[in-house]
Scaffold this motif. Sequence first.
Motif, mmCIF file in Angstrom:
data_model
loop_
_atom_site.group_PDB
_atom_site.id
_atom_site.type_symbol
_atom_site.label_atom_id
_atom_site.label_comp_id
_atom_site.label_asym_id
_atom_site.label_seq_id
_atom_site.Cartn_x
_atom_site.Cartn_y
_atom_site.Cartn_z
ATOM 1 N N UNK A 13 20.418 77.468 -19.028
ATOM 2 C CA UNK A 13 21.239 77.161 -17.864
ATOM 3 C C UNK A 13 21.897 78.483 -17.461
ATOM 4 N N UNK A 14 21.507 79.003 -16.296
ATOM 5 C CA UNK A 14 21.876 80.387 -15.993
ATOM 6 C C UNK A 14 22.117 80.612 -14.505
ATOM 7 N N UNK A 15 23.007 81.551 -14.255
ATOM 8 C CA UNK A 15 23.245 82.077 -12.908
ATOM 9 C C UNK A 15 24.121 83.290 -13.160
ATOM 10 N N UNK A 16 23.830 84.416 -12.499
ATOM 11 C CA UNK A 16 24.669 85.592 -12.748
ATOM 12 C C UNK A 16 26.067 85.385 -12.204
ATOM 13 N N UNK A 17 26.190 84.449 -11.311
ATOM 14 C CA UNK A 17 27.497 84.174 -10.719
ATOM 15 C C UNK A 17 28.324 83.331 -11.701
ATOM 16 N N UNK A 18 29.607 83.616 -11.752
ATOM 17 C CA UNK A 18 30.483 82.878 -12.659
ATOM 18 C C UNK A 18 31.025 81.601 -12.012
ATOM 19 N N UNK A 19 31.443 80.673 -12.848
ATOM 20 C CA UNK A 19 32.157 79.488 -12.378
ATOM 21 C C UNK A 19 31.361 78.526 -11.531
ATOM 22 N N UNK A 20 30.037 78.492 -11.731
ATOM 23 C CA UNK A 20 29.208 77.604 -10.901
ATOM 24 C C UNK A 20 28.884 76.287 -11.600
ATOM 25 N N UNK A 21 29.274 76.173 -12.880
ATOM 26 C CA UNK A 21 29.031 74.918 -13.605
ATOM 27 C C UNK A 21 27.985 75.015 -14.708
ATOM 28 N N UNK A 22 27.678 76.225 -15.155
ATOM 29 C CA UNK A 22 26.662 76.376 -16.216
ATOM 30 C C UNK A 22 27.085 75.637 -17.492
ATOM 31 N N UNK A 23 28.304 75.900 -17.941
ATOM 32 C CA UNK A 23 28.744 75.272 -19.207
ATOM 33 C C UNK A 23 28.923 73.771 -19.023
ATOM 34 N N UNK A 24 29.438 73.372 -17.863
ATOM 35 C CA UNK A 24 29.611 71.941 -17.571
ATOM 36 C C UNK A 24 28.276 71.217 -17.655
ATOM 37 N N UNK A 25 27.280 71.750 -16.970
ATOM 38 C CA UNK A 25 25.960 71.107 -16.930
ATOM 39 C C UNK A 25 25.301 71.152 -18.312
ATOM 40 N N UNK A 26 25.474 72.259 -19.029
ATOM 41 C CA UNK A 26 24.880 72.363 -20.378
ATOM 42 C C UNK A 26 25.411 71.264 -21.282
ATOM 43 N N UNK A 27 26.737 71.107 -21.282
ATOM 44 C CA UNK A 27 27.354 70.131 -22.188
ATOM 45 C C UNK A 27 27.020 68.700 -21.748
ATOM 46 N N UNK A 28 27.072 68.445 -20.440
ATOM 47 C CA UNK A 28 26.753 67.091 -19.968
ATOM 48 C C UNK A 28 25.322 66.707 -20.331
ATOM 49 N N UNK A 29 24.391 67.632 -20.134
ATOM 50 C CA UNK A 29 22.998 67.314 -20.462
ATOM 51 C C UNK A 29 22.805 67.160 -21.960
ATOM 52 N N UNK A 30 23.515 67.960 -22.740
ATOM 53 C CA UNK A 30 23.409 67.840 -24.201
ATOM 54 C C UNK A 30 23.864 66.450 -24.627
ATOM 55 N N UNK A 31 24.967 65.984 -24.053
ATOM 56 C CA UNK A 31 25.450 64.634 -24.371
ATOM 57 C C UNK A 31 24.435 63.583 -23.937
#
Length: 293
Positions: A7-25
């Motif tokens: 889950x990647x984007x060079x831009x910060x604060x776009x929801x990478x960690x949010x989407x990673x954790x939600x999909x992991x759950x």
Amino acid sequence: MAFFLAVANRKGGVGKSTVSVMLAHALSVWGGKRVLIMDLDSQCNASLILIGGQGWSEARKANRTIADYFFDLFDGQSLQPKEYLLHGVGDVANGDGRAPKLSLLPGSLLLEDVQGELFLKQAQQSNDPDIVANRVRGRLEQLLRRFEGSFDVVILDCAPGLSFAALAALKIADKVLVPFRPDYVSQLAVDRIALIIEGKRNLDDLEEIPIEDRRYVCVANYVRDANGRERTLIEEIALVHPMLETQMPQRDGIANAFDWVSERQPIEQKYGNGVVDLKQLYSEILPMIDNAT
Ligand SMILES: Nc1ncnc2c1ncn2[C@@H]1O[C@H](COP(=O)(O)OP(=O)(O)OP(=O)(O)O)[C@@H](O)[C@H]1O
Ligand SMILES: [Mg+2]
């Protein structure tokens, strides 16, 4: 063999960690998959969300973070990679109230420093910085892949920017999910990461790869105005890049992904009004994994 989802984007604060954790759950609870999250960001957001501040401090004190893992195993020492993983992480429960099969390689504040150290270590064997960089990246790719036999899905939550670790993640990923916010500066960020993922120099070269054959797919996040200006921006990006049908609105329930509570709760309770968005996202991502493995 695990499916690697970066889950990647060079831009910060776009929801990478949010989407990673939600999909992991979602993949572990609804899909019954064995999921590993690797926290490749020195901000360690995914780790804090999945094990809380205290759990993360303990991992740091025990030298069991991704920085330790890279540093300790870079030279091929025979330490056991699995010793660096934590199991049963996250604050959601399966239907039976138990922990889903969700594991974490915790993040580290020192991840960038360690990558610098590995570069210097490798530089003792060659004077050519390109060769050194390629070797470091290649070694990190091998280390990221080490867990593929033990999991169905490995989610790589990348840092903004382009570290060696992020480049290695983009290289080994079966699919790269690129969250973006629909604003005027996002298109450029999406263009840039797409070129890196596909190894192309410009958008004309990128076009040679049919959209459905690309190794990445974009998802609009933090959508506030699904019928107006933002919709036009998303449609414009979708002319050039693969795009999920799912659009994640700005929602309290999605922001809840960032909360950590010590007691496990049903996934529906954790995400509240964001469950409908997560279900939609999950239903688009699951077939990619199932069709590949
Ligand atoms: N759809 C959404 N609705 C509401 N809040 C959201 C949504 N998506 C993300 N956020 C919030 O936006 C902030 C940034 O999200 P997140 O940290 O996931 O982005 P990121 O791309 O991982 O950032 P970084 O580049 O710093 O790692 C967080 O506070 C998160 O809770
Ligand atoms: Mg993040």
